[in-house]
Structure formats: C-alpha cells, structure tokens
Enzyme design. Structure first.
Site, PDB file in Angstrom:
ATOM      1  N   GLN A 164     118.502  53.258 111.830  1.00  0.00           N
ATOM      2  CA  GLN A 164     118.729  54.675 111.534  1.00  0.00           C
ATOM      3  C   GLN A 164     118.644  55.553 112.776  1.00  0.00           C
ATOM      4  O   GLN A 164     118.867  56.757 112.706  1.00  0.00           O
ATOM      5  CB  GLN A 164     117.711  55.161 110.489  1.00  0.00           C
ATOM      6  CG  GLN A 164     117.893  54.495 109.132  1.00  0.00           C
ATOM      7  CD  GLN A 164     116.822  54.869 108.121  1.00  0.00           C
ATOM      8  OE1 GLN A 164     116.047  55.802 108.324  1.00  0.00           O
ATOM      9  NE2 GLN A 164     116.762  54.131 107.029  1.00  0.00           N
ATOM     10  N   HIS A 231     113.647  56.536 109.350  1.00  0.00           N
ATOM     11  CA  HIS A 231     113.087  57.856 109.014  1.00  0.00           C
ATOM     12  C   HIS A 231     112.845  58.744 110.238  1.00  0.00           C
ATOM     13  O   HIS A 231     111.713  59.145 110.511  1.00  0.00           O
ATOM     14  CB  HIS A 231     111.793  57.713 108.199  1.00  0.00           C
ATOM     15  CG  HIS A 231     111.975  56.879 106.958  1.00  0.00           C
ATOM     16  ND1 HIS A 231     110.965  56.606 106.095  1.00  0.00           N
ATOM     17  CD2 HIS A 231     113.083  56.276 106.435  1.00  0.00           C
ATOM     18  CE1 HIS A 231     111.417  55.863 105.102  1.00  0.00           C
ATOM     19  NE2 HIS A 231     112.707  55.639 105.291  1.00  0.00           N
ATOM     20  N   GLU A 323     114.643  64.663  97.212  1.00  0.00           N
ATOM     21  CA  GLU A 323     114.212  66.028  96.886  1.00  0.00           C
ATOM     22  C   GLU A 323     115.072  67.109  97.529  1.00  0.00           C
ATOM     23  O   GLU A 323     115.600  66.939  98.620  1.00  0.00           O
ATOM     24  CB  GLU A 323     112.757  66.231  97.357  1.00  0.00           C
ATOM     25  CG  GLU A 323     111.771  65.332  96.642  1.00  0.00           C
ATOM     26  CD  GLU A 323     110.329  65.564  97.068  1.00  0.00           C
ATOM     27  OE1 GLU A 323     110.086  66.404  97.964  1.00  0.00           O
ATOM     28  OE2 GLU A 323     109.438  64.911  96.486  1.00  0.00           O
ATOM     29  N   TYR A 333     104.365  69.150 100.966  1.00  0.00           N
ATOM     30  CA  TYR A 333     105.374  68.711  99.989  1.00  0.00           C
ATOM     31  C   TYR A 333     105.019  67.393  99.319  1.00  0.00           C
ATOM     32  O   TYR A 333     105.821  66.848  98.571  1.00  0.00           O
ATOM     33  CB  TYR A 333     106.772  68.733 100.654  1.00  0.00           C
ATOM     34  CG  TYR A 333     107.174  70.172 100.847  1.00  0.00           C
ATOM     35  CD1 TYR A 333     106.646  70.919 101.915  1.00  0.00           C
ATOM     36  CD2 TYR A 333     107.918  70.849  99.898  1.00  0.00           C
ATOM     37  CE1 TYR A 333     106.894  72.273 102.041  1.00  0.00           C
ATOM     38  CE2 TYR A 333     108.182  72.204 100.022  1.00  0.00           C
ATOM     39  CZ  TYR A 333     107.664  72.907 101.078  1.00  0.00           C
ATOM     40  OH  TYR A 333     107.900  74.262 101.179  1.00  0.00           O
ATOM     41  N   TYR A 344     110.929  50.431  96.854  1.00  0.00           N
ATOM     42  CA  TYR A 344     112.249  49.802  96.793  1.00  0.00           C
ATOM     43  C   TYR A 344     112.245  48.528  95.962  1.00  0.00           C
ATOM     44  O   TYR A 344     113.211  48.210  95.296  1.00  0.00           O
ATOM     45  CB  TYR A 344     112.756  49.473  98.199  1.00  0.00           C
ATOM     46  CG  TYR A 344     113.212  50.681  98.967  1.00  0.00           C
ATOM     47  CD1 TYR A 344     114.249  51.482  98.474  1.00  0.00           C
ATOM     48  CD2 TYR A 344     112.634  51.027 100.178  1.00  0.00           C
ATOM     49  CE1 TYR A 344     114.671  52.599  99.176  1.00  0.00           C
ATOM     50  CE2 TYR A 344     113.050  52.138 100.888  1.00  0.00           C
ATOM     51  CZ  TYR A 344     114.072  52.925 100.389  1.00  0.00           C
ATOM     52  OH  TYR A 344     114.489  54.028 101.078  1.00  0.00           O
TER      53      TYR A 344
END
Ligand code: HEC
Length: 456
Positions: A164, A231, A323, A333, A344
């Site tokens: 990522q 991430h 979200e 949050y 997962y």
C-alpha cells in the site's frame, strides 16, 4: 481463548434453521433485506441475543459472547448485500452510454486512457494543469488539455513501494499562484533502512519539470518507522490557514488510541509545518502536538465542506465498518475499541460499535467498500448533486452521500464496475473526476445530454 470465525459460528448454531446460505428454512431467510423484528444492526443483534421465544428463535446471549454476535451481524450483512447485489440491476456503465441515477444522469468520458501506472491522486492547479501521483513513486504533469507530459517530474522524494506504500496524495497550497507550493504524502524510507517506512509530508515546487526547494512538513520519529506495508492513510487538505493530513495505524491497531504515537491520526499544521498554538494537544507532554483527532484505522478520504469548514473523512474498516466521519478537534474515533467491523478471517474484533466518549461515524459500510477518495460536490454541472459527498471505494464503486441536518439521508452507488476507485475529485469545471486502477485511467462524469465535446 481462540475466537471462532463468524462463518463457523453460523454453520454450527444457525444454519439448521436459516439455511446454509441464509436463504431460509424453518427460521426464514436472513439475506433478503426484510426484517420482521427490526432492520438496524442493534435490532438484529438483539434478535440473536434475546431470541424470539414466541416464534421459536432461541436466545444466544448465554451461548455466544457479545463480540461473536456482532461478528454474526457483519456476516449476515455480507450475505444480505451479496444477495441484493446479484438480484439488483447493474448500472449500465458503457462509455458513451447515459447512466441514470436517482437524481441525475451522466455520461462517462475518458480523459486519460493510457500512460499512467497505478495513479493514486489528482490535483487541479489554478493554471489549468493537473498533477497526478503514481504509486510506484512518480509525479506526473498533464496540461490544460489533459495531455500527459512524457517525463515524470524529476527529483521527487524517494518512496518505499510496498503493497500500500508509495507516492500517495498530492495537493497544491491555497496560495499556489503566489507561492508555488505543492504538497506530497508518501511512504518515506527510514534513515539508513530502506525497508522500513512511515508516512511523510513534504512540500516543494516544480520548475522545468524538476522538484525543487523541498521542505519537510511532517515526519515521524525514526523509531516509529516499520516494515509494515499497510495503512499509510495520506490525504492532504487545506482549510483557513492550516494543512490537515491523515496517517493510518500502520497495521498496529492499538497505537491509534495513543496520542503520543503517530499511527491512526489526523493532523493539523500551519502550511510551513509549524504547530498551531490552538491544536488540541499542543500543551500535553504525552501527546504529539500535531495531532488533531485520533482512533483512526486507515483514513484515505479527506475533504472540507467549504460552506462551514467542517472536515469530513472516510476510512477503511477491517471486514466491515468502513466509516464516514466528521472530524472534530481532539475527538477520538474509537478504533480499535469500537468498530462496526470484524477481523478479516471472520473472528470477532469487538462487541462495541460505539462507546460513550467516542465520536460515532455519520455512516458506515458493512460490508466494506474499501473507501478511498472523497469529494464534496460544489460544481455547477450537476445542480441535482449540489452539496453531496462522493466517496470512492477500491471495490469499484463511488457512493453519493447526501447530508441533511448532520445526518446521512441518502447513500447511492452512482458509479461501478470500471476498476478500483483511488480518488474522486470535483473538478474546477464542475465535472466529477474518478481516478481508477485496473485498468489505470482517469474518467469524468459529464451530465447526459451535455457532453463536453472536449473528449480526449
Ligand atoms: C431452532 C431454529 C433457529 C435457530 C437455531 C436460529 N434461529 Fe433465528 N429465527 C428462528 C425463527 C423461527 C425466527 C423467527 C422467524 C419469523 O418470525 O419469521 C428467527 C428469527 C431470527 C432473526 C430475526 C429475523 C427478522 O426478520 O427480523 C434473526 C436476525 C435470526 N433469527 C438470526 C439467527 C442467528 C444468527 C442464529 C444463530 C446464532 C439463529 N437465528 C438461530 C429460528 C432459529
């Protein structure tokens, strides 16, 4: 104790009455979207825990822990969604054919059909040029007619290309015409360790297709760099003299709750990287002073509502629980203590979807859409969509969200099936731009019957 996967819990406790595929037996179907005893997540969880004795539905609150019941709700939502999807007509998405949605019809026009490799983000410069990041580490310039300059901008910062990681967001300073500053977010290599990385924000200028005058806006302490390749978060937005950006939890979820660690945060800085004196944790010795909000998993959508300067964010949940949030100063949050998702592999994550003291999402997607890219529509080409949000998903959809009185009242898939959606932007021309991977290209939505004629 190892927690059982939702699939196995379902097979052992529920399939005999509700069917292996949830399409029903003595207990009725759970995948039809019709709920006799309440359709909300909380009501479905209540049906499972308390049972419906009069109808013959046993109570499971003693047999199953609360987090397993939450994971069952996620699993039921996945099956429900899959069944609804296969029976629903697919939006027709052939280039050149009008796509009809609830409020508006549009045509998909291709603006960049080739020449890009894994484009990640798109920025419109005030002079008509566009900038596109490519995840493998290149910054590309397109002219006012979307013609791609053959050479990438030279000397942009090195990035660690991983699953990522790479060159991620690009944004220009609000005073770009005067200052020329362009901001980049990327997975920077650790000093002396090219395999570890962390999200870093730099700014620089482009002259003669070269990246010059580079300055660091934010970088984490080298001890927080990690070999994790997930991430990074990374969106950058500006509002009223501040730059905001996001960093994901880097796959270490508990760190999102620690305001002293860089993981899982949204940050707010002055455009030159200095700490604003009124940041929520500026005076705390146990906090990073740049932190604006925390408890985030992987925020890859960030946008300002220009009407009231509220900041909105989308973040990836795990399996379920993506979200849409309104970002408040100093707020928590909830990740990973509260989440609508499960792990997962189907094991439970938490029984808590919300908690006192945590800012609940305005909206969540369970199953996940893999949220990436978020736009606020304030253009003039689609008056029917004025002030709606457009949230992209790597699963290939763009969702249109309509807010009224602080609540999401519509969530409509308006775009689907053309590839992985990395970024969604409202162009200065009022068209909606979608950056796609697999295949790599950029398309725009143009009102049907009003084709721009400027196809490229
Ligand atoms: C012994 C049979 C039986 C078993 C086992 C069973 N159920 Fe049920 N379930 C029922 C019946 C009967 C109903 C009520 C159906 C009705 O009134 O239409 C029901 C209703 C429900 C409802 C409410 C549906 C609605 O329309 O609102 C949910 C949710 C549900 N079950 C989930 C589960 C889950 C999850 C499990 C396993 C943990 C499970 N059930 C196990 C028989 C069963």
């Amino acid at each position: 104790m190892a927690q059982a996967k939702a699939e196995d819990v379902y097979r052992e406790n529920c399939a005999s009455c509700h069917g292996a595929e949830m399409d029903g037996g003595s207990g009725g179907a759970l995948n039809e979207g019709i709920w006799k005893y309440g359709a909300s997540d909380a009501e479905i969880a209540a049906s499972i825990s308390a049972g419906i004795p009069d109808a013959g539905m046993p109570a499971f609150e003693k047999a199953l822990p609360a987090e397993s019941i939450r994971a069952l709700v996620v699993y039921i939502r996945e099956k429900e969604n899959a069944a609804q999807k296969s029976s629903a007509p697919k939006p027709k998405m052939l280039p050149g054919e009008p796509v009809r949605t609830e409020h508006a019809s549009y045509i998909v026009e291709s603006v960049v059909a080739s020449g890009l490799e894994t484009p990640w983000a798109l920025a419109f410069l005030p002079d008509g040029r566009k900038l596109v990041t490519e995840k493998p580490g290149r910054l590309r310039v397109l002219d006012e007619n979307w013609k791609l300059q053959p050479e990438a901008v030279a000397d942009t910062p090195p990035v660690v290309v991983s699953s990522q990681g790479g060159l991620l967001d690009v944004a220009h300073a609000p005073d770009f015409e005067k200052s020329g500053w362009i901001y980049l977010s990327y997975s920077a290599p650790a000093p002396g360790d090219a395999k570890s990385s962390m999200t870093k924000i730099s700014r620089g200028r482009i002259a003669n297709n070269k990246w010059i005058n580079e300055e660091t806006i934010f970088e984490a302490d080298p001890k927080h760099y990690t070999k994790s390749s997930v991430h990074f978060g990374s969106r950058i937005v500006f509002d009223r003299g501040h730059v905001f950006f996001s960093i994901g939890d880097r796959g270490e979820k508990d760190k999102a709750q620690d305001i002293g660690l860089p993981n899982g945060k949204i940050y707010r800085l002055l455009p030159d990287g200095k700490i604003p004196a009124d940041n929520p944790f500026a005076d705390r010795t146990d906090a990073l002073a740049a932190v604006w909000s925390y408890g985030h998993r992987n925020p890859q959508g960030l946008v300002v509502d220009p009407r009231d300067h509220e900041i909105y964010e989308t973040e990836h949940g795990p399996r379920g629980g993506d979200e849409f949030n309104r970002i408040r100063k100093g707020a928590n949050y909830g990740w990973p203590v509260a989440s609508f998702g499960m792990n997962y592999n189907g094991t439970p994550l938490t029984a808590l979807t919300e908690k006192e003291g945590f800012e609940p999402p305005l909206h969540h997607w369970t199953p996940s859409i893999a949220t990436c890219g978020l736009a606020f529509y304030n253009g003039d080409k689609f008056p029917e969509w004025k002030n709606d949000f457009f949230a992209g998903g790597l699963q290939g959809t763009v969702h249109r969200l309509r807010m009224r009185d602080g609540k999401v009242i519509e969530d409509e898939v308006v775009f689907e099936g053309m590839g992985r959606v990395r970024d969604v932007r409202c162009g200065p021309d009022g068209f909606i731009y979608v950056v796609l991977n697999n295949p790599d290209r950029i398309v725009r939505l143009v009102p049907a019957g009003a084709e721009s004629g400027g196809k490229k």
